[in-house]
Design an enzyme around this catalytic site. Structure first.
Site, PDB file in Angstrom:
ATOM      1  N   TYR A   1      38.888  10.166  23.772  1.00  0.00           N
ATOM      2  CA  TYR A   1      40.351  10.170  23.915  1.00  0.00           C
ATOM      3  C   TYR A   1      40.899  11.579  23.683  1.00  0.00           C
ATOM      4  CZ  TYR A   1      45.189   8.506  23.245  1.00  0.00           C
ATOM      5  OH  TYR A   1      46.548   8.298  23.351  1.00  0.00           O
TER       6      TYR A   1
ATOM      7  N   LYS B   1      42.786  13.947  26.387  1.00  0.00           N
ATOM      8  CA  LYS B   1      44.186  14.365  26.206  1.00  0.00           C
ATOM      9  C   LYS B   1      44.310  15.889  26.144  1.00  0.00           C
ATOM     10  CE  LYS B   1      46.106  10.237  26.213  1.00  0.00           C
ATOM     11  NZ  LYS B   1      46.933   9.794  27.335  1.00  0.00           N
TER      12      LYS B   1
ATOM     13  N   ASN C   1      51.294   8.092  33.075  1.00  0.00           N
ATOM     14  CA  ASN C   1      51.258   7.616  31.693  1.00  0.00           C
ATOM     15  C   ASN C   1      50.124   6.658  31.391  1.00  0.00           C
ATOM     16  OD1 ASN C   1      52.706   6.411  29.111  1.00  0.00           O
ATOM     17  ND2 ASN C   1      52.428   4.703  30.525  1.00  0.00           N
TER      18      ASN C   1
ATOM     19  N   THR D   1      53.028   0.266  19.991  1.00  0.00           N
ATOM     20  CA  THR D   1      52.839  -0.396  21.299  1.00  0.00           C
ATOM     21  C   THR D   1      51.612  -1.313  21.204  1.00  0.00           C
ATOM     22  OG1 THR D   1      51.236   1.171  22.212  1.00  0.00           O
ATOM     23  CG2 THR D   1      53.568   1.755  22.488  1.00  0.00           C
TER      24      THR D   1
ATOM     25  N   ILE E   1      52.762   5.644  18.249  1.00  0.00           N
ATOM     26  CA  ILE E   1      53.914   4.896  18.759  1.00  0.00           C
ATOM     27  C   ILE E   1      53.568   3.404  18.722  1.00  0.00           C
ATOM     28  CG2 ILE E   1      55.494   4.624  20.740  1.00  0.00           C
ATOM     29  CD1 ILE E   1      55.378   7.523  19.509  1.00  0.00           C
TER      30      ILE E   1
ATOM     31  N   ASP F   1      50.526  -0.181  37.924  1.00  0.00           N
ATOM     32  CA  ASP F   1      49.693  -0.594  36.787  1.00  0.00           C
ATOM     33  C   ASP F   1      48.614  -1.533  37.316  1.00  0.00           C
ATOM     34  OD1 ASP F   1      50.542  -0.748  33.433  1.00  0.00           O
ATOM     35  OD2 ASP F   1      48.873  -1.958  34.184  1.00  0.00           O
TER      36      ASP F   1
HETATM   37  P1  NAD Z   1      49.793   0.223  26.349  1.00  0.00           P
HETATM   38  O1  NAD Z   1      48.418  -0.314  26.223  1.00  0.00           O
HETATM   39  O2  NAD Z   1      50.944  -0.529  25.775  1.00  0.00           O
HETATM   40  O3  NAD Z   1      50.120   0.504  27.887  1.00  0.00           O
HETATM   41  C1  NAD Z   1      49.190   1.139  28.716  1.00  0.00           C
HETATM   42  C2  NAD Z   1      49.384   0.602  30.146  1.00  0.00           C
HETATM   43  O4  NAD Z   1      48.472   1.300  30.985  1.00  0.00           O
HETATM   44  C3  NAD Z   1      49.060  -0.887  30.269  1.00  0.00           C
HETATM   45  O5  NAD Z   1      50.090  -1.533  30.993  1.00  0.00           O
HETATM   46  C4  NAD Z   1      47.753  -0.924  31.047  1.00  0.00           C
HETATM   47  O6  NAD Z   1      47.611  -2.057  31.885  1.00  0.00           O
HETATM   48  C5  NAD Z   1      47.874   0.361  31.861  1.00  0.00           C
HETATM   49  N1  NAD Z   1      46.558   0.873  32.281  1.00  0.00           N
HETATM   50  C6  NAD Z   1      45.449   1.032  31.533  1.00  0.00           C
HETATM   51  N2  NAD Z   1      44.463   1.500  32.288  1.00  0.00           N
HETATM   52  C7  NAD Z   1      44.948   1.602  33.550  1.00  0.00           C
HETATM   53  C8  NAD Z   1      44.390   2.008  34.785  1.00  0.00           C
HETATM   54  N3  NAD Z   1      43.107   2.382  34.891  1.00  0.00           N
HETATM   55  N4  NAD Z   1      45.196   2.055  35.872  1.00  0.00           N
HETATM   56  C9  NAD Z   1      46.476   1.659  35.784  1.00  0.00           C
HETATM   57  N5  NAD Z   1      47.051   1.229  34.655  1.00  0.00           N
HETATM   58  C10 NAD Z   1      46.290   1.204  33.553  1.00  0.00           C
HETATM   59  O7  NAD Z   1      49.706   1.695  25.721  1.00  0.00           O
HETATM   60  P2  NAD Z   1      50.835   2.772  25.348  1.00  0.00           P
HETATM   61  O8  NAD Z   1      50.751   3.001  23.899  1.00  0.00           O
HETATM   62  O9  NAD Z   1      52.132   2.462  25.981  1.00  0.00           O
HETATM   63  O10 NAD Z   1      50.177   4.049  26.043  1.00  0.00           O
HETATM   64  C11 NAD Z   1      50.739   4.713  27.167  1.00  0.00           C
HETATM   65  C12 NAD Z   1      50.237   6.131  27.192  1.00  0.00           C
HETATM   66  O11 NAD Z   1      50.689   6.809  26.023  1.00  0.00           O
HETATM   67  C13 NAD Z   1      48.711   6.277  27.203  1.00  0.00           C
HETATM   68  O12 NAD Z   1      48.344   7.344  28.046  1.00  0.00           O
HETATM   69  C14 NAD Z   1      48.402   6.619  25.758  1.00  0.00           C
HETATM   70  O13 NAD Z   1      47.195   7.339  25.629  1.00  0.00           O
HETATM   71  C15 NAD Z   1      49.611   7.460  25.401  1.00  0.00           C
HETATM   72  N6  NAD Z   1      49.858   7.573  23.964  1.00  0.00           N
HETATM   73  C16 NAD Z   1      50.056   6.462  23.202  1.00  0.00           C
HETATM   74  C17 NAD Z   1      50.266   6.615  21.842  1.00  0.00           C
HETATM   75  C18 NAD Z   1      50.492   5.439  20.918  1.00  0.00           C
HETATM   76  O14 NAD Z   1      50.395   5.631  19.700  1.00  0.00           O
HETATM   77  N7  NAD Z   1      50.779   4.251  21.419  1.00  0.00           N
HETATM   78  C19 NAD Z   1      50.266   7.896  21.278  1.00  0.00           C
HETATM   79  C20 NAD Z   1      50.058   8.999  22.082  1.00  0.00           C
HETATM   80  C21 NAD Z   1      49.861   8.819  23.449  1.00  0.00           C
END
Ligand code: NAD
Length: 254
Positions: A157, A161, A91, A192, A190, A38
């Protein structure tokens, strides 16, 4: 440590927070050694401490997944430390600003595509040769319901995706006979920090409205997504490759 992934090595990108952290912990609870990759160092060290608390081993690598050299260094560190790579959950992702398609800022488009799409490709580019060298592996790329359907004000986005789902299918077909399975998970909304930043926090009208978009009438948890990732990486999913698995409370079924 005992468990379904005992003796295995898993890389999880974006594991300093949210879904990535829950996935890293789920791998650890099942006995895997985990690489917490990360760009956020402090959050990464917290995840490592949580993994050690459940009795497994982990280390953090500061890595921006949009940078080829960072990803190469992260995969190198994995092999130098643990000698192999069995499972990868690509992720890391960002939300980007909300704007209609005609108004979407160019620099923001580039930033979201660089992390959410190019980042996933760069991870596979470096993970696959290492997996091939050690007899195969399983990759799960984090897509979204927005990898399958559109959502107003989320052009970059949604495009990224959808790209992740396409990329997943290509890699699945290419490596299917070489012991590597490649799948995607498509979460609904989700709870988060990513949603917190967009103002979707418990108790707000926005949160209730988003919950209501899912037939199950709530948001998902990071742990519910981690379960799907672990299943796809496990031997139980040995005939599953090229899938984009919805874990979305029925969002896309409507
Ligand atoms: P989050 O913001 O809690 O966590 C994302 C993590 O990715 C963070 O720790 C951040 O530091 C890291 N990150 C961001 N850019 C980065 C980079 N360039 N290099 C390395 N690390 C990096 O978000 P989340 O909700 O846990 O999302 C995780 C994944 O799930 C993402 O790909 C997001 O698009 C996907 N997602 C999330 C949701 C939702 O509703 N939360 C829904 C569908 C998909």
């Amino acid at each position: 440590m005992a468990g379904e992934f005992a003796g295995k090595v898993a890389v999880v990108t974006g594991a300093s927070s949210g879904i990535g952290r829950a996935t890293a912990l789920a791998f650890a609870r099942e006995g895997a050694s985990v690489v917490v990759a990360d760009r956020d160092e402090a959050g990464g060290q917290e995840t490592v401490a949580m993994i050690r608390d459940v009795g497994s081993t982990a280390f953090h690598v500061t890595c921006d997944v949009s940078q080829d050299a960072d990803v190469a260094r992260m995969v190198d560190a994995t092999v130098r430390t643990y000698g192999r790579l069995d499972c990868a959950c690509n992720n890391a992702g960002i939300e980007g600003v909300q704007a209609t398609t005609a108004e979407y800022p160019c620099e923001e488009w580039d930033r979201v595509l660089a992390v959410n799409l190019t980042g996933v490709w760069l991870c596979m580019k470096h993970e696959i040769p290492v997996m091939l060298a050690h007899g195969g592996g399983a990759i799960v790329n984090m897509a979204s319901i927005l990898g399958v359907v559109g959502f107003a004000t989320a052009a970059a986005y949604t495009a990224a995706k959808h790209g992740v789902v396409g990329l997943t299918k290509v890699a699945a077909v290419e490596y299917a006979t070489q012991g590597i399975r490649v799948n995607a998970v498509c979460p609904g909304f989700i709870a988060t920090p990513l949603l917190d930043r967009a103002g979707i926090t418990p108790g707000t009208d926005m949160y209730a409205m988003i919950a209501n978009l899912h037939p199950i009438k709530r948001l998902g948890t990071p742990e519910e997504i981690a379960e799907a990732v672990l299943w796809l990486c496990s031997e139980k999913a040995s005939f599953v490759t090229g899938d984009a698995m919805l874990v979305d409370g029925g969002y896309v079924a409507q």
